[in-house]
Scaffold this motif. Structure first.
Motif, PDB file in Angstrom:
ATOM      1  N   TRP A 284     -10.346  -2.871   0.505  1.00 16.37           N
ATOM      2  CA  TRP A 284      -9.666  -2.096   1.537  1.00 16.37           C
ATOM      3  C   TRP A 284     -10.396  -2.291   2.856  1.00 16.37           C
ATOM      4  O   TRP A 284     -11.633  -2.245   2.914  1.00 16.37           O
ATOM      5  CB  TRP A 284      -9.666  -0.615   1.175  1.00 16.37           C
ATOM      6  CG  TRP A 284      -8.759  -0.274   0.046  1.00 16.37           C
ATOM      7  CD1 TRP A 284      -9.071  -0.222  -1.285  1.00 16.37           C
ATOM      8  CD2 TRP A 284      -7.367   0.047   0.132  1.00 16.37           C
ATOM      9  NE1 TRP A 284      -7.967   0.115  -2.023  1.00 16.37           N
ATOM     10  CE2 TRP A 284      -6.898   0.296  -1.174  1.00 16.37           C
ATOM     11  CE3 TRP A 284      -6.462   0.168   1.193  1.00 16.37           C
ATOM     12  CZ2 TRP A 284      -5.584   0.649  -1.451  1.00 16.37           C
ATOM     13  CZ3 TRP A 284      -5.159   0.510   0.915  1.00 16.37           C
ATOM     14  CH2 TRP A 284      -4.724   0.758  -0.396  1.00 16.37           C
TER      15      TRP A 284
ATOM     16  N   ASP B 229      -7.027   1.214  -6.233  1.00 20.02           N
ATOM     17  CA  ASP B 229      -6.930   2.506  -5.576  1.00 20.02           C
ATOM     18  C   ASP B 229      -8.179   2.775  -4.737  1.00 20.02           C
ATOM     19  O   ASP B 229      -9.250   2.239  -5.002  1.00 20.02           O
ATOM     20  CB  ASP B 229      -6.782   3.624  -6.607  1.00 20.02           C
ATOM     21  CG  ASP B 229      -5.442   3.592  -7.311  1.00 20.02           C
ATOM     22  OD1 ASP B 229      -5.280   4.311  -8.309  1.00 20.02           O
ATOM     23  OD2 ASP B 229      -4.552   2.826  -6.858  1.00 20.02           O
TER      24      ASP B 229
ATOM     25  N   THR C 133      -3.256  -3.059  -9.834  1.00 23.87           N
ATOM     26  CA  THR C 133      -3.391  -2.110  -8.735  1.00 23.87           C
ATOM     27  C   THR C 133      -4.864  -1.883  -8.392  1.00 23.87           C
ATOM     28  O   THR C 133      -5.749  -2.077  -9.233  1.00 23.87           O
ATOM     29  CB  THR C 133      -2.771  -0.753  -9.085  1.00 23.87           C
ATOM     30  OG1 THR C 133      -3.414  -0.228 -10.263  1.00 23.87           O
ATOM     31  CG2 THR C 133      -1.278  -0.870  -9.334  1.00 23.87           C
TER      32      THR C 133
ATOM     33  N   ARG D  99      -9.900  -0.201  -9.900  1.00 24.55           N
ATOM     34  CA  ARG D  99      -8.798  -1.130 -10.140  1.00 24.55           C
ATOM     35  C   ARG D  99      -8.279  -0.972 -11.552  1.00 24.55           C
ATOM     36  O   ARG D  99      -8.952  -0.479 -12.427  1.00 24.55           O
ATOM     37  CB  ARG D  99      -9.269  -2.551  -9.909  1.00 24.55           C
ATOM     38  CG  ARG D  99     -10.359  -2.964 -10.880  1.00 24.55           C
ATOM     39  CD  ARG D  99     -10.530  -4.462 -10.953  1.00 24.55           C
ATOM     40  NE  ARG D  99     -11.570  -4.820 -11.898  1.00 24.55           N
ATOM     41  CZ  ARG D  99     -11.419  -4.845 -13.217  1.00 24.55           C
ATOM     42  NH1 ARG D  99     -10.249  -4.509 -13.745  1.00 24.55           N
ATOM     43  NH2 ARG D  99     -12.403  -5.175 -14.002  1.00 24.55           N
TER      44      ARG D  99
ATOM     45  N   ARG E 149      -5.588   9.704  -1.703  1.00 23.33           N
ATOM     46  CA  ARG E 149      -5.750   8.569  -2.612  1.00 23.33           C
ATOM     47  C   ARG E 149      -4.765   7.487  -2.204  1.00 23.33           C
ATOM     48  O   ARG E 149      -3.550   7.705  -2.222  1.00 23.33           O
ATOM     49  CB  ARG E 149      -5.519   8.976  -4.067  1.00 23.33           C
ATOM     50  CG  ARG E 149      -5.873   7.883  -5.067  1.00 23.33           C
ATOM     51  CD  ARG E 149      -5.700   8.389  -6.490  1.00 23.33           C
ATOM     52  NE  ARG E 149      -6.117   7.424  -7.493  1.00 23.33           N
ATOM     53  CZ  ARG E 149      -7.343   7.313  -7.965  1.00 23.33           C
ATOM     54  NH1 ARG E 149      -8.303   8.143  -7.526  1.00 23.33           N
ATOM     55  NH2 ARG E 149      -7.659   6.406  -8.872  1.00 23.33           N
ATOM     56  N   LEU E 150      -5.294   6.344  -1.835  1.00 22.14           N
ATOM     57  CA  LEU E 150      -4.462   5.203  -1.502  1.00 22.14           C
ATOM     58  C   LEU E 150      -4.323   4.312  -2.721  1.00 22.14           C
ATOM     59  O   LEU E 150      -5.253   4.188  -3.519  1.00 22.14           O
ATOM     60  CB  LEU E 150      -5.084   4.404  -0.355  1.00 22.14           C
ATOM     61  CG  LEU E 150      -5.391   5.163   0.929  1.00 22.14           C
ATOM     62  CD1 LEU E 150      -5.930   4.187   1.991  1.00 22.14           C
ATOM     63  CD2 LEU E 150      -4.175   5.893   1.446  1.00 22.14           C
ATOM     64  N   SER E 151      -3.175   3.676  -2.833  1.00 20.51           N
ATOM     65  CA  SER E 151      -2.945   2.743  -3.913  1.00 20.51           C
ATOM     66  C   SER E 151      -2.365   1.450  -3.358  1.00 20.51           C
ATOM     67  O   SER E 151      -1.616   1.466  -2.380  1.00 20.51           O
ATOM     68  CB  SER E 151      -1.977   3.340  -4.941  1.00 20.51           C
ATOM     69  OG  SER E 151      -1.839   2.499  -6.046  1.00 20.51           O
ATOM     70  N   CYS E 152      -2.729   0.356  -3.985  1.00 18.42           N
ATOM     71  CA  CYS E 152      -2.229  -0.952  -3.592  1.00 18.42           C
ATOM     72  C   CYS E 152      -1.722  -1.659  -4.835  1.00 18.42           C
ATOM     73  O   CYS E 152      -2.468  -1.824  -5.809  1.00 18.42           O
ATOM     74  CB  CYS E 152      -3.337  -1.762  -2.940  1.00 18.42           C
ATOM     75  SG  CYS E 152      -2.897  -3.473  -2.579  1.00 18.42           S
TER      76      CYS E 152
ATOM     77  N   CYS F 295      -4.830  -3.197   2.383  1.00 20.90           N
ATOM     78  CA  CYS F 295      -5.286  -3.761   1.118  1.00 20.90           C
ATOM     79  C   CYS F 295      -5.411  -5.273   1.273  1.00 20.90           C
ATOM     80  O   CYS F 295      -4.593  -5.901   1.968  1.00 20.90           O
ATOM     81  CB  CYS F 295      -4.266  -3.422   0.032  1.00 20.90           C
ATOM     82  SG  CYS F 295      -4.615  -4.083  -1.594  1.00 20.90           S
TER      83      CYS F 295
ATOM     84  N   GLU G 253       0.836  -1.205   0.000  1.00 27.49           N
ATOM     85  CA  GLU G 253       0.000   0.000   0.000  1.00 27.49           C
ATOM     86  C   GLU G 253       0.868   1.252   0.000  1.00 27.49           C
ATOM     87  O   GLU G 253       1.993   1.234   0.511  1.00 27.49           O
ATOM     88  CB  GLU G 253      -0.910   0.051   1.234  1.00 27.49           C
ATOM     89  CG  GLU G 253      -1.822  -1.142   1.417  1.00 27.49           C
ATOM     90  CD  GLU G 253      -1.272  -2.172   2.363  1.00 27.49           C
ATOM     91  OE1 GLU G 253      -2.051  -2.945   2.948  1.00 27.49           O
ATOM     92  OE2 GLU G 253      -0.023  -2.216   2.529  1.00 27.49           O
TER      93      GLU G 253
ATOM     94  N   GLN H 168      -9.937   6.268  -3.577  1.00 24.91           N
ATOM     95  CA  GLN H 168     -10.017   7.721  -3.530  1.00 24.91           C
ATOM     96  C   GLN H 168     -10.911   8.100  -2.365  1.00 24.91           C
ATOM     97  O   GLN H 168     -12.074   7.696  -2.302  1.00 24.91           O
ATOM     98  CB  GLN H 168     -10.606   8.273  -4.832  1.00 24.91           C
ATOM     99  CG  GLN H 168     -10.782   9.786  -4.841  1.00 24.91           C
ATOM    100  CD  GLN H 168      -9.469  10.522  -4.768  1.00 24.91           C
ATOM    101  OE1 GLN H 168      -8.505  10.156  -5.424  1.00 24.91           O
ATOM    102  NE2 GLN H 168      -9.421  11.579  -3.951  1.00 24.91           N
TER     103      GLN H 168
ATOM    104  N   GLY I  56       0.336   5.920  -0.142  1.00 24.71           N
ATOM    105  CA  GLY I  56      -0.556   7.063  -0.247  1.00 24.71           C
ATOM    106  C   GLY I  56      -1.132   7.576   1.053  1.00 24.71           C
ATOM    107  O   GLY I  56      -1.860   8.579   1.064  1.00 24.71           O
TER     108      GLY I  56
END
Length: 124
Positions: free
Chosen positions: A36, A80, A78, A72, A19-22, A96, A6, A82, A8
């Motif tokens: 998530w 995400d 990935t 996705r 905004r998180l991203s995995c 994640c 993960e 938001q 962000g």
């Protein structure tokens, strides 16, 4: 095996966005859903949002509906998250998760792989 990383997380004021991203690596062809979860200190790990790979069906916890959006990118492996209109109660470590079945729902039992988490802190 699948590895999830993960990114962000951070500190923002209430009302702000993150905004998180995995990113998934390894046997990513075995992933059919991603999600998530979040866990605040002293509390259980709670579902936030999930998405199925085959039809993009999404699920959201009531507490985040209308504020958070999960998406996705299968080509990049990935997913995400938001997060808009953030509130102090959104403060938590966000994790994640990925599952080998087309699920995407709120039970942690539906997921086989977990990331290490990223901290999100919302100041009032």
């Amino acid at each position: 095996q699948v590895q999830l990383v993960e990114s962000g997380g951070g500190l923002v004021q209430a009302g702000g966005s993150l905004r998180l991203s995995c990113a998934a690596s390894g046997r990513t062809f075995s992933i059919y859903s991603m999600a998530w979860f979040r866990q605040a200190p002293g509390k259980e790990r709670d579902f936030v949002a999930g998405i199925r790979r085959n039809d993009d069906h999404t699920y959201y916890a009531d507490s985040v509906k209308g504020r958070f959006t999960i998406s996705r990118d299968n080509a990049k492996n990935t997913v995400d998250l938001q997060m808009n209109s953030l509130r102090p109660e959104d403060t938590a470590a966000y994790y994640c998760a990925a599952g080998r079945y087309s699920y995407g729902g709120p039970s942690y039992r539906g997921y086989d792989y977990w990331g290490q988490g990223t901290q999100v802190t919302i100041s009032s």
